[in-house]
Write a protein that holds these residues in place. Structure first.
Motif, short mmCIF file in Angstrom:
data_model
loop_
_atom_site.label_atom_id
_atom_site.label_comp_id
_atom_site.label_asym_id
_atom_site.label_seq_id
_atom_site.Cartn_x
_atom_site.Cartn_y
_atom_site.Cartn_z
N PRO A 56 0.81 -1.23 0.00
CA PRO A 56 0.00 0.00 0.00
C PRO A 56 0.84 1.28 0.00
O PRO A 56 0.45 2.27 -0.60
N THR A 57 2.00 1.22 0.67
CA THR A 57 2.84 2.42 0.69
C THR A 57 3.40 2.73 -0.70
O THR A 57 3.56 3.89 -1.06
N VAL A 58 3.67 1.69 -1.48
CA VAL A 58 4.14 1.91 -2.85
C VAL A 58 3.03 2.53 -3.68
O VAL A 58 3.26 3.48 -4.46
N VAL A 59 1.81 2.01 -3.52
CA VAL A 59 0.67 2.58 -4.23
C VAL A 59 0.48 4.03 -3.82
O VAL A 59 0.26 4.92 -4.67
N GLY A 60 0.56 4.32 -2.51
CA GLY A 60 0.42 5.69 -2.03
C GLY A 60 1.50 6.60 -2.57
O GLY A 60 1.23 7.76 -2.93
N PHE A 61 2.71 6.09 -2.63
CA PHE A 61 3.82 6.89 -3.17
C PHE A 61 3.58 7.24 -4.64
O PHE A 61 3.80 8.38 -5.07
N MET A 62 3.11 6.26 -5.44
CA MET A 62 2.82 6.52 -6.84
C MET A 62 1.68 7.54 -6.99
O MET A 62 1.73 8.41 -7.87
N LEU A 63 0.68 7.43 -6.13
CA LEU A 63 -0.42 8.40 -6.18
C LEU A 63 0.06 9.79 -5.80
O LEU A 63 -0.38 10.80 -6.37
#
Length: 604
Positions: A56-63
């Motif tokens: 989820p942190t990777v997804v959040g970083f991309m967002l």
């Protein structure tokens, strides 16, 4: 209980918005991917499910990179003074992205579970793709879509990592329940953390339990209907339906090739209003021909013309869609729409633009013609196999097709019901004024129903003619085998009236023949006669090797000229009724068999 309940309202607000968005995006993406077979499908699939497998942190970083002030979306929004980062909109976007894969994959699975025959039949009934989606695909996939929506909501409700990266943890603005739990534990407020944990579990589990309960009630209702239907007496069999073809010219011309990795079809034939039977073994290409005629499959090349109307022409680039071909298609499992009543199934095939009164009148007419009175409000699962077949036939005929295709319509029925419905089908086809093609691998069924036959072998026609011609004078050994002949021998011509049956070790008198190429001689098992006069023409001594019994007949495996050495050492199979068997079984050997010249089959 905490004084500030804002995490609850923020979580519900962001989760409901995320679920609303993913509901439409997920269904649209699933339905599109279901029918998409172009390049890059695996890559697109990977992008769609990536938020499910990435941290989820990777997804959040991309967002954050995408929606931040230096990101492409952030820069577009700067002139309008709109900010996504550290707002509840950001929390909703993060929840949407992480919940989308669950919605997409579950909805895709629901669409894939739908019997493809239902969609194909709907197209042959004239339905457009939008109609098929709203009236067939979406209702049948509804239980899966409801489950997908529930999973998407619970995933959005529990999102933490991506939300924290994009929206932050601002009490009263972006703090959701998962973040309230995390920071309560970090601050040592165990009771508050317990409250929020119980709250989110209650919301999530109540949604899942409600969906499961709905599905259980739905299945129990269906099961109860099935149980009750077992005790209903099956109605009498239906009468013929009389429909006229739209034009005076009734003819189908077919000349097509279809090249597939595991199959190669190449056929050319024509037929009129007399039913044509396609006869052949499994994999001969019978069903593929019907699919090409209906527009479900596209031939590699060739031409299909129905009543003077070109349906397909590879050279001219003509390929009329299934919905516009005016061809009725009765598939093996009948493909009744399970979520529609009998009346609704029949009405689905009626021409568009009819008034409600006209629809009811025509449906009732079909119900009466098919001996289905009183069954209009039932669903397919409440009907017997014979009733389902009649509904499918009524639906196909209601669309007023110029051609009727029947793909092994009796294959799912028991022997008694098959016999009854076969008589009805014979009557229906004899009165139907359009082109009709009947596919079967059962030779007796084909003989009884169809005046004309086309015998197929490995995608090629090997004999086309009347049923009498094909059964009495099959052109090749393979045609004779398909039509039930069991006795063959290599043969050569000795003279115009005599041949040598090499495998049987005998010379046979035959009806005088013009000079022709001869490769085999055959005789059907029921044409072998037993005689007490060994001096008759084509009469030979024989010994019984073994027998095979059916309820009414005995198959005798016979060795000519001498006793057998083992159970497989035989020349001929003879079939006799049990009454005849009782008169010969105790006679001493050798017996004598007569191979009547009138019944000998000479083949190239």
């Amino acid at each position: 209980m905490p004084l500030d309940l804002s995490p609850l309202w923020i979580s519900l607000k962001t989760s409901l918005l995320a679920t609303f968005i993913t509901f439409f995006l997920g269904i649209a993406a699933a339905y599109w991917m279901l029918n998409y077979h172009g390049k890059g499908k695996s890559l697109i699939e990977g992008i769609f499910v990536a938020p499910l497998i990435l941290p989820p942190t990777v997804v959040g970083f991309m967002l954050l990179l995408f929606f931040g002030k230096n990101g492409p979306v952030g820069q577009l929004m700067q002139p309008f003074d709109i900010t996504i980062v550290f707002t509840w909109y950001g929390a909703a976007i993060a929840a949407t992205v992480v919940s989308f894969p669950l919605m997409y994959k579950t909805a895709l699975g629901a669409f894939e579970q739908i019997d493809s025959n239902l969609l194909r039949v709907a197209r042959t009934l004239g339905a457009r793709e939008t109609t098929i989606f709203w009236r067939i695909s979406l209702p049948l996939a509804l239980p899966g879509i409801v489950a997908a929506t529930t999973l998407a909501f619970t995933r959005a409700l529990g999102e933490f990592g991506a939300t924290l990266m994009l929206a932050g943890n601002i009490p009263g603005q972006t703090q959701t329940i998962p973040m309230a739990i995390y920071f309560a534990v970090e601050a040592g407020a165990t009771e508050e953390a317990w409250f929020w944990a119980i709250m989110i579990m209650a919301i999530s589990l109540s949604g899942i339990i409600a969906v499961n309960f709905w599905q259980e009630v739905r299945e129990k209702r269906r099961w109860g209907d099935k149980q009750r239907s077992r005790f209903r007496k099956q109605g009498q069999e239906n009468e013929a339906v009389l429909l006229s073809a739209p034009t005076s010219e009734v003819e189908l011309l077919v000349d097509i090739e279809q090249h597939l990795p595991s199959f190669d079809l190449q056929v050319a034939f024509s037929t009129d209003e007399r039913p044509l039977g396609l006869l052949g073994g499994s994999g001969a290409g019978k069903s593929m021909i019907l699919r090409c005629l209906a527009g479900i499959e596209t031939p590699t090349k060739g031409r299909i013309v129905l009543n003077g109307r070109v349906l397909f022409d590879s050279q001219q680039g003509i390929n009329i869609p299934s919905r516009d071909r005016r061809i009725g298609f009765l598939v093996q499992n009948y493909a009744l729409f399970p979520h529609m009543t009998v009346a609704q199934n029949i009405a689905f095939g009626l021409p568009q633009g009819l008034s409600a009164t006209s629809i009811r009148a025509q449906v009732e007419e079909q119900l009466v013609a098919m001996q289905l009175q009183g069954l209009g409000d039932r669903y397919p699962h409440q009907l017997s196999g014979g009733q389902q077949q009649r509904v499918a036939l009524a639906r196909a005929l209601a669309s007023q097709p110029e051609a009727l295709l029947l793909d092994e319509p009796f294959s799912a029925l028991d022997t008694h019901l098959r016999s009854q419905l076969e008589q009805q089908m014979t009557e229906t086809l004899s009165n139907y004024q359009g082109v009709s093609i009947f596919v079967t691998h059962n030779m007796e069924e084909a003989y009884r129903i169809c005046p004309n036959l086309l015998v197929l072998e490995e995608g090629r026609p090997v004999h086309h003619g009347s049923r009498y011609e094909i059964f009495e004078h099959p052109a090749t050994v393979s045609v004779a085998q398909i039509t039930g002949c069991k006795n063959f021998s290599h043969a050569v011509m000795n003279s115009a009236r005599e041949i040598e049956a090499i495998d049987w070790g005998c010379s046979l008198k035959v009806i005088e023949q013009d000079e022709q190429e001869l490769s085999h001689v055959g005789i059907r098992a029921h044409h072998i006669a037993f005689t007490n006069n060994p001096d008759q023409e084509n009469t030979f001594p024989c010994w019984l090797v073994r027998t095979s019994e059916t309820p009414h007949r005995i198959t005798l495996f016979l060795k000519l000229h001498s006793p057998a050495n083992n159970p497989q050492d035989y020349h001929l199979q003879a079939e006799v009724f049990k009454e005849k068997w009782l008169t010969i079984k105790d006679q001493s050997f050798p017996w004598h068999v007569k191979l009547d010249p009138l019944h000998l089959i000479l083949m190239n």
